[in-house]
Each structure stands twice: as structure tokens, then as C-alpha cells.
Design a protein around this motif. Structure first.
Motif, short mmCIF file in Angstrom:
data_model
loop_
_atom_site.label_atom_id
_atom_site.label_comp_id
_atom_site.label_asym_id
_atom_site.label_seq_id
_atom_site.Cartn_x
_atom_site.Cartn_y
_atom_site.Cartn_z
N GLY A 291 0.82 -1.33 -0.09
CA GLY A 291 -0.07 -0.14 0.01
C GLY A 291 0.96 1.18 -0.04
N LEU A 292 2.02 1.26 -0.32
CA LEU A 292 2.97 2.53 -0.28
C LEU A 292 2.28 3.49 -1.46
CD1 LEU A 292 6.36 0.83 -0.09
CD2 LEU A 292 5.62 2.46 1.51
N GLY A 293 2.06 4.57 -0.99
CA GLY A 293 1.52 5.32 -1.87
C GLY A 293 -0.14 5.79 -1.95
N THR A 294 -0.52 4.57 -1.36
CA THR A 294 -2.20 4.39 -1.26
C THR A 294 -2.78 4.54 0.35
OG1 THR A 294 -2.18 2.10 -1.41
CG2 THR A 294 -2.30 3.52 -3.43
N ARG A 295 -2.22 3.91 1.13
CA ARG A 295 -2.37 4.00 2.63
C ARG A 295 -1.40 4.78 3.19
NH1 ARG A 295 -0.46 0.65 6.46
NH2 ARG A 295 0.78 -0.62 5.02
N TYR A 296 -1.84 5.63 4.04
CA TYR A 296 -0.72 6.68 4.71
C TYR A 296 -1.07 6.49 6.17
CZ TYR A 296 0.17 8.65 0.11
OH TYR A 296 0.70 9.19 -1.08
N GLU A 297 0.04 6.21 6.80
CA GLU A 297 0.07 6.43 8.29
C GLU A 297 -0.28 7.72 8.83
OE1 GLU A 297 -0.02 3.46 10.13
OE2 GLU A 297 0.04 2.27 8.06
N SER A 298 0.10 8.63 8.17
CA SER A 298 -0.28 9.97 8.56
C SER A 298 -1.68 10.18 9.07
CB SER A 298 0.16 11.08 7.50
OG SER A 298 1.68 11.00 7.13
N LEU A 299 -2.71 9.86 8.31
CA LEU A 299 -3.90 9.89 8.88
C LEU A 299 -4.41 9.46 9.94
CD1 LEU A 299 -5.36 9.25 5.26
CD2 LEU A 299 -5.15 11.38 6.26
N LEU A 300 -3.48 8.57 10.75
CA LEU A 300 -3.63 7.96 11.96
C LEU A 300 -3.15 8.78 12.79
CD1 LEU A 300 -3.40 4.19 10.83
CD2 LEU A 300 -5.31 5.70 10.64
N ASN A 301 -2.34 9.85 12.75
CA ASN A 301 -1.97 10.46 13.68
C ASN A 301 -2.69 11.55 14.60
OD1 ASN A 301 0.56 10.96 15.10
ND2 ASN A 301 1.32 12.83 13.76
N THR A 302 -2.66 11.55 15.81
CA THR A 302 -3.37 12.08 16.68
C THR A 302 -2.55 13.12 17.61
OG1 THR A 302 -3.31 10.70 18.65
CG2 THR A 302 -4.96 10.24 16.92
N TYR A 303 -3.48 13.97 18.17
CA TYR A 303 -2.81 15.07 19.04
C TYR A 303 -3.41 15.24 20.35
CZ TYR A 303 -1.95 15.77 14.13
OH TYR A 303 -1.98 15.48 12.86
N LYS A 304 -2.60 15.34 21.50
CA LYS A 304 -2.77 15.11 22.74
C LYS A 304 -3.53 16.55 23.28
CE LYS A 304 0.65 11.85 24.35
NZ LYS A 304 1.61 11.51 25.06
N PRO A 305 -4.65 16.59 24.12
CA PRO A 305 -5.05 17.69 24.72
C PRO A 305 -4.51 17.51 26.23
CG PRO A 305 -6.75 15.78 24.56
CD PRO A 305 -5.55 15.26 23.80
N PHE A 306 -4.02 16.40 26.48
CA PHE A 306 -3.60 16.31 27.83
C PHE A 306 -1.84 15.85 27.78
CE2 PHE A 306 -8.02 14.24 27.93
CZ PHE A 306 -8.47 15.48 28.34
N ALA A 307 -1.14 16.51 28.88
CA ALA A 307 0.27 16.51 28.61
C ALA A 307 0.78 15.40 29.56
CB ALA A 307 0.95 17.93 29.00
N CYS A 308 0.41 14.28 28.87
CA CYS A 308 0.89 12.96 29.73
C CYS A 308 0.66 11.60 28.86
CB CYS A 308 0.12 12.72 31.02
SG CYS A 308 -1.60 12.50 30.61
N GLY A 309 1.02 10.48 29.47
CA GLY A 309 1.14 9.21 28.68
C GLY A 309 -0.40 8.83 28.14
#
Length: 487
Positions: A291-309
Motif C-alpha cells: 500500500g505504499l502511496g495509497t495507505r498513509y499512516e499520517s492519517l492515523l496521527n493524533t494530538y494530545k489535549p493532555f500533557a501525559c501518557g
């Protein structure tokens, strides 16, 4: 190319936050027999290198470019916010006498270092609060190793925002796919996967900007494989943020050597005595090559609202919701029962943290401070917060119990009050997850809060605007130049 929906992609993948089951399933649906001989894999490193070398910005879906921009904005914000933590002060003081030419700046500071040390220091700064982006499938923090490496390089060798964004995506793709191939076994052994996989992302992204050939990129990935960094034992100390910082510098180092013809094995990822077989009992090379070039791991990235594990976020979310809805006061609470996934106690089981960094890995502190202060930002994971007598008293009433049927993305919380009433909240997906993502406005508020006290408000807003417009910048390093402290 059609747009890719992040939720649909996750549904297809069947992902759950950091759940160990993800990596153990084999094609047959049965656990892998550790004693069975493994078929020899070939061409994995070359296939990945070929993709990175040939991938064009024009081929990136708009959704991927947009998410990478959000990733970059979040990373710059946490790097600015962490720039004056004691950890950075120590590292800057220690390395300054040995630094080479002043080639690159540090967010939120006036000092300049050679690009290798600048990559390391910005990587440390961006992770010290444990507030950076998270690829939930592997718990990799993708931006730290990659962005730190290529932004330092961009100050010495100017690159356009488009080229920078493309390299950022490719670096994230590289580290997360390699992480997918060995997670969770690699992580379970004790490796800090952000460092061990992140070095590949940094090497691939830097190599892309340097214009490496396929063979040179193979060498860069091979040299990255020889530099795994990071152990989970370091969690709760300055050493944890060392890992993504070192991965950034090591990856940049690998690409620079490869560009000059420094050789490595052609199969350093997949060979019998290569990286994957050495550091993990699980290897699924399809995760790297398919899936190189068709399935992107970038789309599974998330951002923390809380500063911890990240595994504590569902409990924090539940605690803040109950506190705010019921106007709870600490002296009303008799007991807080939590039904949790095993990872919660494995990763965040510190019962009596003494320092802010330890508090980031204490489910007891996280729930208590969320109930007391109604927040879980950096201020709630300071030395002050973990020593607050009210918080300390309440954390002794927090009782987490590993419970079958509770996924890592979930929590089941019951608060028992001294008057006998009980309050209940179950969280399926915490705020900040892919299912409940932080909005652009929420990311901007997070950025502003992190920059407060480090940069003047007008300067912080200028940096934020440059991050949003990264794709159109003629020189990506304009972001760093705008984000350093004024002498």
C-alpha cells in the motif's frame, strides 16, 4: 487520487489504542509459533527506499497534506513550550562547549548549534512534556525525530515548504510502517519505539531532501538500523525525551554519511541478522511494503489535549467531565474506581510521583489532578502539582483495576462520594483520538498556551501562521527563524 477518510481507514484496519492484540494476529488468525522457522524476507529495504526516493509531493492526497500540516503545527508548539524546561537547560549547557558552527536555531531560545546538535535539542524540547503527536497503532510519536532532523537541515540547505512537507510525510510513513512491522512485541521487550523506529523516519526524510539515489537511501536506512535508541525504563526521566532527540540526530547523521557513499548492507531491515529480527520476535514486512502511496499512516496521527501518557487520557477525560458536570470538590470524594486495560498500569503505574515528569506516568496523579483542577495541561504535571497536598490526598483514593473487556482506548470510572452517592462515566474514545479529534481551533489554543511566557503573543501568532502556510513557503526554515527567542 481520491481523498482518504481517516475514520474509514481506521475502521478497515480495526485499530484500538495501543492494544497489544494488533500485532500478535497472524495471517492464519492463530498466534505465531516462535519455534517455527521464518521464511526469509528479501527486498524490503530496497522497496521502501525506492518508494521514498520516487515519491512526489504532487501525489500526496489533500487530506494527507492537511494532516501533515496539523502534525507540524502541533510539533512546533510543543517544541516551543518545552524549550525552557530544566531538561533543555541542562542539555544546552552540556553540549554548548562541543558544538560546531552555529548553523541552526532552537525554538524559544537564542542559542544556535550545528545541525546535528540542533536536531537533537529540538527533538528533546518537543517531547519533554509528553504532549506531542501520537500514532495510536504503535504509540510512536512521529514528528519529533523527523521534523527535528529536517528542519535543522533546512536551515543549512534551504528547501521549499512543499519539499519539506513531502519529506515530513515520507519520514512519518517510514517510521510508522517499520514500527507496525514489529509492534507490539518490540515494545513489549522494552524498546522505546519512538526512538528505535524514529531514526528510520529521520534518515528517510533527510535523505529525501538531500536527493539520495535508491542505493544511497538503502545505505541511509541501513545506517539508521545500526543506531536503535531508547528503552522504556527511561520513562519518567529526562532520558525519555533524549530518545526522539537522539533518533533525529542519528537519522540525519545516517543520511549525511550515505550521501557521500558510506555503505551498509542492502537488507538491514529484513535480513536474518538485521534490525527487525534482532529487536523483535514479530516481523510483518507487509506492513512496510504493501500500500505504499495509497495507505498513509499520517492519517492515523493524533494530538494530545493532555500533557501525559496517552493511555491515561480516557480516565482524565472521564474525571474532568464528572467534575465539571457535578461541580465536584475534592473533599466530597471518598473513592475513585477505574476499570482499565493492562497497559494503563504497566505504563503509568507510579503510585507516588515526586517530580512532574514522573506524574506523567502516574494514573493515580492524573485522575486526582484532573478532579482537583479540571485540567491536565503542563501545569498539572509540574513539580508543584505532584506535591500539592490536596492532589496527593486524592490520588490515594484512586483505585485502578485491570479488567477484561476494557480496551486501551476505554475506561470505566465510578466516583463514590462521602454522602453515599455514586457517579459513573464510561469513555469509549477520549478527546484527541481519531474518533474525537482535536479541531484546528483546539490545536491553536494548545499552541498559544504552550508559547505563553516563552514568546510574545504577536510572535507566537506569526509562527503559527507560518506553520499553517508551510506548503506555500519558499523557505521552510522561515518557521525556525520566526520561532527563536529574540536576543
Amino acid at each position: 487520487m481520491s481523498k482518504i477518510d481517516r475514520r474509514a481507514l481506521i475502521a478497515v484496519a480495526g485499530l484500538a489504542l495501543a492494544a497489544p492484540e494488533l500485532g500478535h494476529a497472524q495471517e492464519s488468525g492463530k498466534p505465531q509459533d516462535a519455534a517455527a522457522p521464518k521464511p526469509e524476507a528479501k527486498g524490503v529495504t530496497h522497496t521502501l527506499a525506492r518508494y521514498v526516493v520516487n515519491a512526489r509531493f504532487e501525489d500526496l492526497p489533500e487530506t494527507v497534506r492537511r494532516e501533515a500540516t496539523r502534525t507540524f503545527l502541533n510539533w512546533v508548539g510543543v517544541a516551543i513550550g518545552g524549550s525552557h524546561h530544566e531538561t533543555l537547560d541542562v542539555a544546552v549547557s552540556a553540549l554548548a562547549p562541543f558544538s560546531g558552527p552555529p548553523q541552526a536555531g532552537l525554538f524559544g531560545r537564542t542559542e544556535r548549534f550545528d545541525i546535528m546538535n540542533a536536531a537533537f535539542l529540538n527533538g528533546v524540547s518537543s517531547h519533554i512534556f509528553d504532549y506531542d503527536d501520537t500514532h495510536l497503532k504503535t504509540v510512536i510519536h512521529p514528528a519529533g525525530p523527523v521534523a527535528s532532523a529536517i528542519l535543522a537541515y533546512a536551515e543549512m540547505h534551504p528547501v521549499s515548504g512543499r519539499d519539506f512537507l513531502n519529506a515530513l510525510v515520507l519520514g512519518i510513513e517510514t517510521e510508522c510502517r517499520i514500527g507496525n512491522a514489529v509492534y507490539p512485541n518490540h515494545y513489549d521487550i522494552g524498546w522505546h519505539i519512538t526512538g528505535t523506529a524514529g531514526v528510520f523516519g529521520a534518515a528517510a526524510a533527510a535523505g529525501k531532501l538531500m536527493g539520495l539515489t535508491e542505493q544511497q537511501m538503502v545505505f541511509a536506512l541501513g545506517l539508521a538500523a545500526s543506531q536503535p535508541v531508547g528503552l522504556r525504563e527511561s520513562f519518567g526521566s529526562m532520558n525519555k525525551s533524549f530518545n526522539p532527540g537522539r533518533a533525529a540526530a542519528n537519522g540525519l547523521f545516517a543520511a549525511i554519511l550515505a550521501a557521500k557513499g558510506f555503505t551498509s548492507s542492502d537488507g538491514m531491515i529484513e535480513a536474518k541478522r538485521g534490525w527487525a529480527n534482532t529487536v523483535s520476535t514479530k516481523q510483518d514486512y507487509r506492513e512496510i511494503t504493501e500500500g505504499l502511496g495509497t495507505r498513509y499512516e499520517s492519517l492515523l496521527n493524533t494530538y494530545k489535549p493532555f500533557a501525559c501518557g496517552i493511555v491515561m487520557h480516557p480516565a482524565i477525560d472521564a474525571a474532568i467531565q464528572l467534575r465539571d458536570e457535578q461541580h465536584l470538590k475534592p473533599d466530597q470524594i471518598a473513592r475513585v474506581d477505574l476499570k482499565v486495560h493492562p497497559l494503563v498500569l504497566e505504563l503509568t503505574g507510579k503510585t507516588a510521583p515526586q517530580f512532574g515528569l514522573e506524574g506523567k506516568f502516574s494514573i493515580f496523579h492524573a485522575v486526582a489532578v484532573a478532579l482537583v483542577e479540571g485540567a491536565a495541561g503542563e501545569k498539572q504535571f509540574s513539580d508543584r502539582a505532584v506535591r500539592d497536598p490536596v492532589v496527593v490526598a486524592l490520588r490515594e483514593k484512586v483505585v485502578p483495576v485491570v479488567t477484561p473487556g476494557i480496551a486501551a482506548a476505554q475506561v470505566d470510572m465510578t466516583v463514590t462520594l462521602k454522602d453515599g452517592r455514586t457517579l459513573h462515566r464510561r469513555i469509549e474514545h477520549a478527546i484527541g483520538s481519531v474518533e474525537r479529534p482535536m479541531t484546528d481551533a483546539a490545536l491553536e489554543r494548545k499552541f498559544t498556551d504552550l508559547a505563553d511566557g516563552v514568546l510574545p503573543e504577536a510572535q507566537a501568532r506569526r509562527v503559527m501562521a507560518l506553520c499553517w502556510s508551510l506548503e506555500t513557503l519558499g523557505d521552510a526554515a522561515d518557521v525556525t527563524r520566526a520561532g527563536v527567542a529574540q536576543a
